[in-house]
Scaffold this motif. Structure first.
Motif, PDB file in Angstrom:
ATOM      1  N   GLU A  87      -2.858   4.290   9.761  1.00 51.22           N
ATOM      2  CA  GLU A  87      -1.904   5.628  10.063  1.00 51.22           C
ATOM      3  C   GLU A  87      -1.388   5.652  11.317  1.00 51.22           C
ATOM      4  OE1 GLU A  87      -3.077   8.965   7.585  1.00 51.22           O
ATOM      5  OE2 GLU A  87      -1.344  10.294   8.406  1.00 51.22           O
TER       6      GLU A  87
ATOM      7  N   LEU B 169       3.176  10.868   6.348  1.00 54.93           N
ATOM      8  CA  LEU B 169       3.153  10.125   7.381  1.00 54.93           C
ATOM      9  C   LEU B 169       4.635   9.825   8.009  1.00 54.93           C
ATOM     10  CD1 LEU B 169       2.283   7.827   9.329  1.00 54.93           C
ATOM     11  CD2 LEU B 169       2.362   6.268   7.592  1.00 54.93           C
ATOM     12  N   HIS B 170       5.564   9.743   7.069  1.00 56.73           N
ATOM     13  CA  HIS B 170       7.027   9.618   7.448  1.00 56.73           C
ATOM     14  C   HIS B 170       7.430  10.932   8.100  1.00 56.73           C
ATOM     15  CE1 HIS B 170      11.275   8.482   6.555  1.00 56.73           C
ATOM     16  NE2 HIS B 170      11.615   9.964   6.727  1.00 56.73           N
TER      17      HIS B 170
ATOM     18  N   TYR C  12       2.809  -0.312   7.407  1.00 57.85           N
ATOM     19  CA  TYR C  12       1.633   0.410   7.255  1.00 57.85           C
ATOM     20  C   TYR C  12       0.733  -0.534   6.398  1.00 57.85           C
ATOM     21  CZ  TYR C  12      -1.758   3.379   5.123  1.00 57.85           C
ATOM     22  OH  TYR C  12      -3.139   3.924   4.607  1.00 57.85           O
ATOM     23  N   SER C  13       1.266  -1.129   5.500  1.00 57.81           N
ATOM     24  CA  SER C  13       0.431  -2.121   4.740  1.00 57.81           C
ATOM     25  C   SER C  13       0.006  -3.427   5.708  1.00 57.81           C
ATOM     26  CB  SER C  13       1.280  -2.911   3.536  1.00 57.81           C
ATOM     27  OG  SER C  13       1.365  -1.652   2.775  1.00 57.81           O
TER      28      SER C  13
ATOM     29  N   ARG D 270      -0.655  13.686  16.037  1.00 58.33           N
ATOM     30  CA  ARG D 270      -1.239  12.450  15.408  1.00 58.33           C
ATOM     31  C   ARG D 270      -1.950  12.662  14.286  1.00 58.33           C
ATOM     32  NH1 ARG D 270      -0.332   7.498  19.287  1.00 58.33           N
ATOM     33  NH2 ARG D 270       1.856   8.377  19.808  1.00 58.33           N
TER      34      ARG D 270
ATOM     35  N   GLN E 162       2.503   5.273  13.514  1.00 55.56           N
ATOM     36  CA  GLN E 162       2.953   6.166  14.057  1.00 55.56           C
ATOM     37  C   GLN E 162       3.545   5.537  15.353  1.00 55.56           C
ATOM     38  OE1 GLN E 162       1.942  10.352  14.030  1.00 55.56           O
ATOM     39  NE2 GLN E 162       0.385   9.749  12.477  1.00 55.56           N
TER      40      GLN E 162
ATOM     41  N   LEU F 166      13.118   3.468   9.072  1.00 52.06           N
ATOM     42  CA  LEU F 166      11.759   3.963   8.914  1.00 52.06           C
ATOM     43  C   LEU F 166      11.551   3.798   7.543  1.00 52.06           C
ATOM     44  CD1 LEU F 166       9.249   5.264   9.914  1.00 52.06           C
ATOM     45  CD2 LEU F 166      10.322   7.450   9.823  1.00 52.06           C
TER      46      LEU F 166
ATOM     47  N   GLU G 226       0.844  -1.172   0.066  1.00 48.29           N
ATOM     48  CA  GLU G 226      -0.155   0.027   0.020  1.00 48.29           C
ATOM     49  C   GLU G 226       1.045   1.141  -0.038  1.00 48.29           C
ATOM     50  OE1 GLU G 226      -3.267   0.317   0.070  1.00 48.29           O
ATOM     51  OE2 GLU G 226      -3.554  -2.169   0.186  1.00 48.29           O
ATOM     52  N   ASN G 227       0.321   2.379  -0.558  1.00 50.86           N
ATOM     53  CA  ASN G 227       1.172   3.449  -0.560  1.00 50.86           C
ATOM     54  C   ASN G 227       0.792   4.167   0.884  1.00 50.86           C
ATOM     55  OD1 ASN G 227       2.452   3.674  -2.845  1.00 50.86           O
ATOM     56  ND2 ASN G 227       0.501   4.254  -4.211  1.00 50.86           N
ATOM     57  N   ILE G 228       1.966   4.848   1.175  1.00 48.81           N
ATOM     58  CA  ILE G 228       1.815   5.437   2.863  1.00 48.81           C
ATOM     59  C   ILE G 228       1.290   6.741   2.400  1.00 48.81           C
ATOM     60  CG2 ILE G 228       3.493   4.062   3.960  1.00 48.81           C
ATOM     61  CD1 ILE G 228       5.130   6.760   3.828  1.00 48.81           C
ATOM     62  N   PRO G 229       0.233   7.220   3.308  1.00 46.19           N
ATOM     63  CA  PRO G 229      -0.379   8.455   3.323  1.00 46.19           C
ATOM     64  C   PRO G 229       0.753   9.486   3.071  1.00 46.19           C
ATOM     65  CG  PRO G 229      -1.337   7.264   5.134  1.00 46.19           C
ATOM     66  CD  PRO G 229      -0.127   6.433   4.494  1.00 46.19           C
ATOM     67  N   ASP G 230       0.439  10.661   2.521  1.00 49.75           N
ATOM     68  CA  ASP G 230       1.126  11.793   2.698  1.00 49.75           C
ATOM     69  C   ASP G 230       1.794  12.402   3.898  1.00 49.75           C
ATOM     70  OD1 ASP G 230       1.315  11.689  -0.271  1.00 49.75           O
ATOM     71  OD2 ASP G 230      -0.162  13.409  -0.394  1.00 49.75           O
TER      72      ASP G 230
ATOM     73  N   GLU H 192       8.628   1.648   6.809  1.00 49.66           N
ATOM     74  CA  GLU H 192       7.175   2.038   6.935  1.00 49.66           C
ATOM     75  C   GLU H 192       6.163   1.763   5.881  1.00 49.66           C
ATOM     76  OE1 GLU H 192       7.918   6.338   6.349  1.00 49.66           O
ATOM     77  OE2 GLU H 192       8.797   5.987   4.417  1.00 49.66           O
ATOM     78  N   LYS H 193       6.367   1.449   4.847  1.00 47.86           N
ATOM     79  CA  LYS H 193       5.441   1.027   3.699  1.00 47.86           C
ATOM     80  C   LYS H 193       5.134  -0.430   4.316  1.00 47.86           C
ATOM     81  CE  LYS H 193       5.138   1.795  -1.264  1.00 47.86           C
ATOM     82  NZ  LYS H 193       5.593   2.230  -2.301  1.00 47.86           N
TER      83      LYS H 193
ATOM     84  N   LYS I 292       5.552  12.612  10.159  1.00 48.82           N
ATOM     85  CA  LYS I 292       4.762  12.690  11.207  1.00 48.82           C
ATOM     86  C   LYS I 292       5.393  11.627  12.276  1.00 48.82           C
ATOM     87  CE  LYS I 292      -0.028  13.623   9.962  1.00 48.82           C
ATOM     88  NZ  LYS I 292      -1.480  13.101   9.958  1.00 48.82           N
ATOM     89  N   ILE I 293       5.912  10.729  11.759  1.00 49.93           N
ATOM     90  CA  ILE I 293       6.516   9.757  12.798  1.00 49.93           C
ATOM     91  C   ILE I 293       7.890  10.218  13.227  1.00 49.93           C
ATOM     92  CG2 ILE I 293       7.846   7.399  12.631  1.00 49.93           C
ATOM     93  CD1 ILE I 293       5.877   6.565  10.558  1.00 49.93           C
TER      94      ILE I 293
END
Lengths: 127, 183
Positions: free
Chosen positions: B48, A21-22, B34-35, A127, B52, B26, A15-19, B30-31, A24-25
């Motif tokens: 999401e 997110l990187h 998340y998946s 968050r 985090q 990360l 899945e593509n990660i939401p814009d 991350e991908k 935010k982490i």
């Protein structure tokens, strides 16, 4: 010809990660690091505050401040001379620097509690 | 798959508190995480948030990671436990992502499902993967893509070893059935 499933499954996209997110982490981690330092600072200040409180109370306990104030209360008058006498009697038993130290600690503690509340809000909004 | 030696160096640096190394971790995970979480909870926004939380936990605990153990399995374990905690809080009862089916089937011909006909193209596989149960998809990914062992998958998903074996068997069978139905 047969091909291992693994070969295909490895190629299936995730899945593509939401814009954002990187970012935010990373932001959460930075806030966490700050929180650790902040908690340490609050602990040091709290110790300092309690220590100064203990010093002032032990000074009060050691002195005959209560009998002195009882004497002053008996001769209560609402004028400048009387109030000056009370202040002088008080600082005789507890040195002014102790009082300033205690008040400064008290205000810094209050300010940090106020900041920590803001900080909590900041963590929730990230968050 | 990333170079293992290189990855180990990155993990060691991250353990020492190198933030740039942690950011590399990360980027790698991350991908995938998340998946994985999306398959578990089914909502993008929730996945999401949980991603985090997972990486924050990873950062807090990275110093305790044993380098002799599989790092992939450890990351997935943190993510899975984070999702289980969340599901428990949200739905009020513990919920297992993977059903315990026991050992009702003999898994003797499992290897038959390890191979597919070359005429079944990549799109067909992708279609089939998207049409099987999400828990099956997860277990296939953990087994084939992440190359985790049965035991590592059991640890990562907090389920018994037999559950992993029976679910993996059913996942392969289900994938094959989807592929056949597509033809």
């Amino acid at each position: 010809m047969n091909i291992p499933i693994a070969q295909y499954i490895k190629e299936i996209p995730e899945e593509n990660i939401p814009d954002g997110l990187h970012e935010k982490i990373l932001e959460n981690i930075r806030l966490y690091k700050f929180k650790v330092k902040f908690t340490f600072a609050i602990s040091v200040l709290a110790t300092n505050f309690l220590f100064s409180l203990w010093v002032v109370f032990s000074k009060i306990g050691d002195s005959n401040i209560f009998s002195a104030f009882q004497y002053l209360l008996d001769g209560f008058e609402m004028n400048t001379a009387y109030l000056t006498d009370v202040a002088n009697a008080f600082t005789q038993f507890i040195p002014m620097e102790y009082i300033i130290m205690l008040l400064a600690n008290f205000f810094v503690m209050g300010y940090l509690i106020h900041i920590s509340k803001k900080f909590k809000k900041l963590l929730l909004h990230s968050r | 798959m990333e170079n293992l030696e290189e990855k180990k160096k990155i993990i060691i640096a991250a353990k020492k508190g190198d933030m740039r190394a942690f950011e590399k971790i990360l980027y790698i995970y991350e991908k995938r995480i998340y998946s994985h979480l999306y398959r578990m909870v089914g909502q993008k926004e929730d996945a999401e948030d949980l991603t985090q939380t997972t990486f924050l936990k990873l950062y807090k605990n990275i110093k305790s990671i044993n380098l002799d153990k599989n790092f992939n399995a450890w990351v997935y374990k943190i993510a899975t436990n984070t999702a289980y905690d969340w599901l428990r809080k949200k739905r009020g009862h513990p919920e297992q992502f993977m059903e315990d089916m026991g050992t009702i089937e003999t898994i003797e011909d499992e290897t038959a499902y390890d191979m597919i006909e070359s005429l079944e193209n990549k799109d067909a596989i992708e279609y089939a993967m998207n049409n099987i149960k999400k828990s099956y998809k997860s277990i296939l990914i953990l087994f084939y893509r992440e190359e985790l062992s049965y035991q590592e998958i059991a640890d990562a998903l907090s389920v018994p070893l037999n559950t992993v074996k029976s679910n993996l068997y059913r996942a392969k069978k289900s994938l094959k059935e989807q592929l056949i139905s597509k033809i």
